[in-house]
Design an enzyme around this catalytic site. Structure first.
Site: not given
Length: 320
Positions: A235, A264, A282
């Protein structure tokens, strides 16, 4: 009886068995209508008539959950639970299930790919060629270099397996050490400062919570070798991005490979301006194999809870 199940991940049902399982259990599947991460307001609009949810990275906050009056189960499509207010779910006796092990190999392989890319400047060379330039890039090898794993859960252990193929000595840091695994692997647990000082590559495999937020800040980056490379597939909030940018731009750190960032999608992050940073969106868990496995287990968790049973993996076991 028909249950309404909302699935927010765009890659859900990579295995048709997941959707079939829901249908056979009497579930009506409702998909994300936007083709992107949902906002809190969009979640509130969708969730009021939902009995179960298969959730990706979308926000499942107290504000959202207070509108989810029919919700009986939350099933995370993956393992990171930082976007879910677990305390709020627990207060409502809603189980929060997750899918450990389903994407471990996929994330570990991306982490290793980022190590190779950052070390050999593959993406930087690709960008120059596309701009008509034929540059020379001097990289560094992985063979025999020391890998520091921050977090030795399933993903960290999968990465260690791959690193052994490159004969990389492995240092580990984890608040819950797995000494038997380390002995089999030939890895060593050390303190975090020692890991940072000795490692040529540092890879993060820990959850984001109050204890790990900005775990890697300016002081920690100063401990690392100027030739070291840091990798983050966990993360974004685990690394202080301002401190990371400063270290990279001042050449106090060789490079970084980041599958995750704090915001994000990122909004004008200065990290994107640096040639010694490799960024991916991601995508760690996004392989066809991992999507199929996550889909099936996420669906199994939903069905178990809706039918009055207990999902296989539950984060808030105290509700039982």
């Amino acid at each position: 009886m028909t249950w309404r199940v909302l699935a927010t991940p765009r890659t859900f049902a990579g295995d048709e068995r997941a959707e079939q399982l829901l249908q056979e259990a009497g579930c009506q599947l409702i998909r994300n209508p936007y083709g992107r991460l949902l906002t809190e307001d969009e979640m509130i609009t969708l969730i009021s008539e939902i009995d179960g949810i298969i959730i990706g990275l979308d926000p499942l906050s107290e504000r959202v959950l207070e509108r989810a009056t029919r919700l009986k189960v939350i099933s995370k499509y993956g393992v990171g639970l930082d976007n879910i207010d677990i305390a709020a779910a627990t207060a409502r006796k809603i189980p929060v299930a997750f899918t450990p092990g389903t994407n471990s190999a996929a994330v570990a392989e991306l982490a290793f790919g980022l190590m190779l890319d950052a070390a050999r400047q593959i993406s930087a060379s690709d960008r120059q060629i596309r701009q008509g330039q034929w540059g020379r890039f001097s990289g560094t090898q992985l063979w025999g270099k020391t890998l520091g794993l921050i977090g030795t859960g399933q993903i960290g252990q999968q990465l260690a397996l791959r690193a052994r193929g490159f004969e990389m000595p492995i240092l580990c840091y984890d608040v819950h050490p797995d000494y038997s695994w380390a002995e089999r692997m030939g890895a060593s647990y050390v303190t975090l400062p020692e890991l940072l000082r000795r490692s040529d590559f540092v890879s993060l495999h820990i959850p984001l919570n109050s204890a790990t937020h900005h775990l890697i800040g300016g002081a920690e980056l100063e401990m690392m070798k100027p030739t070291a490379i840091i990798i983050n597939t966990s993360r974004g909030g685990i690394i202080d991005e301002e401190a990371l940018y400063k270290a990279l731009s001042e050449k106090r750190l060789r490079a970084a490979g980041l599958d995750v960032v704090e915001c994000e999608p990122p909004e004008n992050t200065p990290l994107a301006q640096l040639d010694n940073v490799v960024l991916t969106s991601h995508i760690g868990a996004h392989t066809s194999e991992a999507s199929a496995a996550m889909s099936l287990l996420a669906a199994e968790n939903v069905v178990a809870a809706l039918q009055g049973g207990r999902p296989k993996f539950v984060a808030n076991k105290e509700i039982y």
